[in-house]
Design a protein around this motif. Structure first.
Motif, PDB file in Angstrom:
ATOM      1  N   PRO A   9       0.835  -1.213   0.000  1.00 13.26           N
ATOM      2  CA  PRO A   9       0.000   0.000   0.000  1.00 13.26           C
ATOM      3  C   PRO A   9       0.864   1.256   0.000  1.00 13.26           C
ATOM      4  O   PRO A   9       1.958   1.279   0.560  1.00 13.26           O
ATOM      5  N   LEU A  10       0.360   2.298  -0.631  1.00 14.71           N
ATOM      6  CA  LEU A  10       1.089   3.560  -0.750  1.00 14.71           C
ATOM      7  C   LEU A  10       0.336   4.669  -0.025  1.00 14.71           C
ATOM      8  O   LEU A  10      -0.893   4.673   0.034  1.00 14.71           O
ATOM      9  N   HIS A  11       1.106   5.615   0.509  1.00 15.70           N
ATOM     10  CA  HIS A  11       0.500   6.784   1.136  1.00 15.70           C
ATOM     11  C   HIS A  11       0.028   7.753   0.054  1.00 15.70           C
ATOM     12  O   HIS A  11       0.731   7.998  -0.926  1.00 15.70           O
ATOM     13  N   LEU A  12      -1.151   8.313   0.234  1.00 19.38           N
ATOM     14  CA  LEU A  12      -1.674   9.326  -0.673  1.00 19.38           C
ATOM     15  C   LEU A  12      -1.631  10.682   0.022  1.00 19.38           C
ATOM     16  O   LEU A  12      -1.758  10.780   1.243  1.00 19.38           O
ATOM     17  N   ALA A  13      -1.453  11.728  -0.769  1.00 16.10           N
ATOM     18  CA  ALA A  13      -1.338  13.068  -0.191  1.00 16.10           C
ATOM     19  C   ALA A  13      -2.647  13.520   0.448  1.00 16.10           C
ATOM     20  O   ALA A  13      -2.644  14.194   1.479  1.00 16.10           O
ATOM     21  N   LEU A  14      -3.772  13.141  -0.146  1.00 22.75           N
ATOM     22  CA  LEU A  14      -5.076  13.575   0.345  1.00 22.75           C
ATOM     23  C   LEU A  14      -6.012  12.378   0.460  1.00 22.75           C
ATOM     24  O   LEU A  14      -5.989  11.470  -0.383  1.00 22.75           O
ATOM     25  N   ALA A  15      -6.852  12.404   1.485  1.00 22.77           N
ATOM     26  CA  ALA A  15      -7.836  11.331   1.649  1.00 22.77           C
ATOM     27  C   ALA A  15      -8.831  11.322   0.496  1.00 22.77           C
ATOM     28  O   ALA A  15      -9.349  10.268   0.110  1.00 22.77           O
ATOM     29  N   SER A  16      -9.093  12.495  -0.078  1.00 18.59           N
ATOM     30  CA  SER A  16     -10.045  12.588  -1.186  1.00 18.59           C
ATOM     31  C   SER A  16      -9.555  11.836  -2.419  1.00 18.59           C
ATOM     32  O   SER A  16     -10.361  11.413  -3.255  1.00 18.59           O
ATOM     33  N   GLN A  17      -8.231  11.663  -2.537  1.00 15.89           N
ATOM     34  CA  GLN A  17      -7.700  10.926  -3.683  1.00 15.89           C
ATOM     35  C   GLN A  17      -8.133   9.464  -3.629  1.00 15.89           C
ATOM     36  O   GLN A  17      -8.499   8.876  -4.645  1.00 15.89           O
ATOM     37  N   ARG A  18      -8.088   8.882  -2.439  1.00 17.85           N
ATOM     38  CA  ARG A  18      -8.527   7.491  -2.310  1.00 17.85           C
ATOM     39  C   ARG A  18     -10.033   7.385  -2.519  1.00 17.85           C
ATOM     40  O   ARG A  18     -10.511   6.459  -3.178  1.00 17.85           O
ATOM     41  N   THR A  19     -10.784   8.332  -1.970  1.00 22.31           N
ATOM     42  CA  THR A  19     -12.240   8.304  -2.138  1.00 22.31           C
ATOM     43  C   THR A  19     -12.617   8.343  -3.611  1.00 22.31           C
ATOM     44  O   THR A  19     -13.469   7.581  -4.079  1.00 22.31           O
ATOM     45  N   GLN A  20     -11.968   9.242  -4.363  1.00 18.47           N
ATOM     46  CA  GLN A  20     -12.253   9.339  -5.789  1.00 18.47           C
ATOM     47  C   GLN A  20     -11.844   8.064  -6.515  1.00 18.47           C
ATOM     48  O   GLN A  20     -12.584   7.537  -7.356  1.00 18.47           O
ATOM     49  N   ALA A  21     -10.652   7.546  -6.189  1.00 16.46           N
ATOM     50  CA  ALA A  21     -10.150   6.354  -6.867  1.00 16.46           C
ATOM     51  C   ALA A  21     -11.054   5.152  -6.622  1.00 16.46           C
ATOM     52  O   ALA A  21     -11.369   4.396  -7.552  1.00 16.46           O
ATOM     53  N   GLU A  22     -11.493   4.960  -5.386  1.00 20.65           N
ATOM     54  CA  GLU A  22     -12.369   3.825  -5.081  1.00 20.65           C
ATOM     55  C   GLU A  22     -13.699   3.955  -5.818  1.00 20.65           C
ATOM     56  O   GLU A  22     -14.263   2.961  -6.288  1.00 20.65           O
ATOM     57  N   ARG A  23     -14.196   5.187  -5.944  1.00 15.67           N
ATOM     58  CA  ARG A  23     -15.439   5.387  -6.690  1.00 15.67           C
ATOM     59  C   ARG A  23     -15.256   5.007  -8.157  1.00 15.67           C
ATOM     60  O   ARG A  23     -16.093   4.308  -8.744  1.00 15.67           O
ATOM     61  N   LEU A  24     -14.151   5.464  -8.746  1.00 20.68           N
ATOM     62  CA  LEU A  24     -13.899   5.156 -10.150  1.00 20.68           C
ATOM     63  C   LEU A  24     -13.701   3.661 -10.367  1.00 20.68           C
ATOM     64  O   LEU A  24     -14.142   3.100 -11.379  1.00 20.68           O
ATOM     65  N   ILE A  25     -13.038   3.006  -9.419  1.00 22.01           N
ATOM     66  CA  ILE A  25     -12.820   1.560  -9.528  1.00 22.01           C
ATOM     67  C   ILE A  25     -14.149   0.820  -9.458  1.00 22.01           C
ATOM     68  O   ILE A  25     -14.427  -0.085 -10.258  1.00 22.01           O
ATOM     69  N   GLU A  26     -14.987   1.189  -8.500  1.00 20.90           N
ATOM     70  CA  GLU A  26     -16.289   0.527  -8.351  1.00 20.90           C
ATOM     71  C   GLU A  26     -17.150   0.721  -9.596  1.00 20.90           C
ATOM     72  O   GLU A  26     -17.822  -0.215 -10.058  1.00 20.90           O
ATOM     73  N   GLU A  27     -17.142   1.924 -10.156  1.00 17.94           N
ATOM     74  CA  GLU A  27     -17.927   2.176 -11.365  1.00 17.94           C
ATOM     75  C   GLU A  27     -17.404   1.352 -12.536  1.00 17.94           C
ATOM     76  O   GLU A  27     -18.187   0.826 -13.337  1.00 17.94           O
ATOM     77  N   ALA A  28     -16.074   1.242 -12.652  1.00 16.78           N
ATOM     78  CA  ALA A  28     -15.493   0.468 -13.748  1.00 16.78           C
ATOM     79  C   ALA A  28     -15.834  -1.015 -13.616  1.00 16.78           C
ATOM     80  O   ALA A  28     -16.186  -1.678 -14.600  1.00 16.78           O
ATOM     81  N   VAL A  29     -15.735  -1.550 -12.400  1.00 19.84           N
ATOM     82  CA  VAL A  29     -16.061  -2.961 -12.173  1.00 19.84           C
ATOM     83  C   VAL A  29     -17.536  -3.217 -12.479  1.00 19.84           C
ATOM     84  O   VAL A  29     -17.901  -4.229 -13.087  1.00 19.84           O
TER      85      VAL A  29
END
Length: 215
Positions: A9-29
Motif C-alpha cells: 500500500p502507498l500513502h496518498l497526499a489527500l484522503a479525497s484521492q482514495r475516495t475518488q479512486a475507489e469510486r472510479l474503480i467501483e464504477e469500472a467494475v
C-alpha cells in the motif's frame, strides 16, 4: 495477479484521492472491468490497483486521478489505440514498451502528448534541459528547457525609423496621404512575402503620393 496482490500500500497526499479512486474503480467494475489488487484497510493508504478490460468511455479513463490505479484497455490495431488516445481529454505523457524502437518512434510522432517515453515511464522528463508540459486538459505552458525559460519571458519589439518621411501618419485627403492605397502600399512594402510584392508596394506608395488628393 500476483504482482497486484503482493504490491505494498502507498500513502496518498489527500484522503479525497482514495475516495475518488475507489469510486472510479467501483464504477469500472460495475461496467465490466476486472479488478486486480485488494483495497487497503488503512484509510490513508491505497494498494496499487489494475483494472483489466477497461473501456475508453469509462470514468476511470475520463477523470484525472492521482492514485495508483492503472486501467488496461485492449485494442486490435494501432489506429484503434490512437483513436482512443485522441478522444481522451488528457495528454500529459505516454509510454511505449517494445523491442521495435524504430516503430515506436514512428508511433510517438502520431501521439498528441506532451512527452513520449519509449521503454520507460515519465522519469526521462525530469532532466532540467527537457521541456515538460502537456496539452489539452493536462496543463498550460511548459517548464524546464529553453521552452520553459521562454514561458517566463515577455517579448518586446523595438523599431527605429530614420528620416522624416512618414506618409502613413498623415490623414486621408492631405497632400501626402491621398488614398487608402498609400497605407496599403506601406504595408506591402514592409511586410509582403516576396520581393516582387514589396517592390509593388513601393510603386503603390509612389503612385498614391503623386495622385490627386481624395475629395
Amino acid at each position: 495477479e500476483k504482482l497486484a496482490r503482493d504490491a505494498k500500500p502507498l500513502h496518498l497526499a489527500l484522503a479525497s484521492q482514495r475516495t475518488q479512486a475507489e469510486r472510479l474503480i467501483e464504477e469500472a467494475v460495475a461496467s465490466g472491468a476486472r479488478r486486480l489488487g485488494d483495497p487497503s484497510e488503512e484509510p490513508d493508504l491505497m494498494r496499487p490497483t489494475i483494472l483489466l478490460d477497461a473501456r475508453a468511455d469509462m470514468a476511470i479513463c475520463r477523470e484525472a486521478t492521482f492514485a495508483p490505479v492503472l486501467a488496461v484497455i485492449p485494442f486490435d490495431s494501432l489506429d484503434e489505440a490512437l483513436t482512443a488516445q485522441r478522444d481522451c481529454d488528457y495528454a500529459l505523457g505516454a509510454s511505449i514498451f517494445t523491442r521495435q524502437v524504430e516503430k515506436a518512434a514512428n508511433l510517438a510522432s502520431r501521439l498528441r502528448t506532451g512527452s513520449v517515453s519509449i521503454n520507460d515511464v515519465i522519469a526521462p522528463t525530469a532532466h532540467p534541459a527537457t521541456p515538460f508540459g502537456g496539452s489539452r486538459a493536462s496543463g498550460w505552458g511548459v517548464t524546464q528547457g529553453v521552452e520553459g525559460l521562454l514561458e517566463m519571458t515577455v517579448p518586446q519589439v523595438v523599431s527605429v525609423r530614420s528620416g522624416r518621411w512618414r506618409p502613413h501618419y498623415d490623414p486621408p485627403g492631405s497632400s501626402s496621404f491621398t488614398s487608402s492605397a498609400m497605407l496599403r502600399g506601406v504595408l506591402e512594402w514592409g511586410h509582403a512575402a516576396s520581393c516582387r510584392e514589396r517592390w509593388g508596394g513601393l510603386w503603390n506608395i509612389i503612385r498614391a503620393y503623386w495622385s490627386p488628393a481624395e475629395q
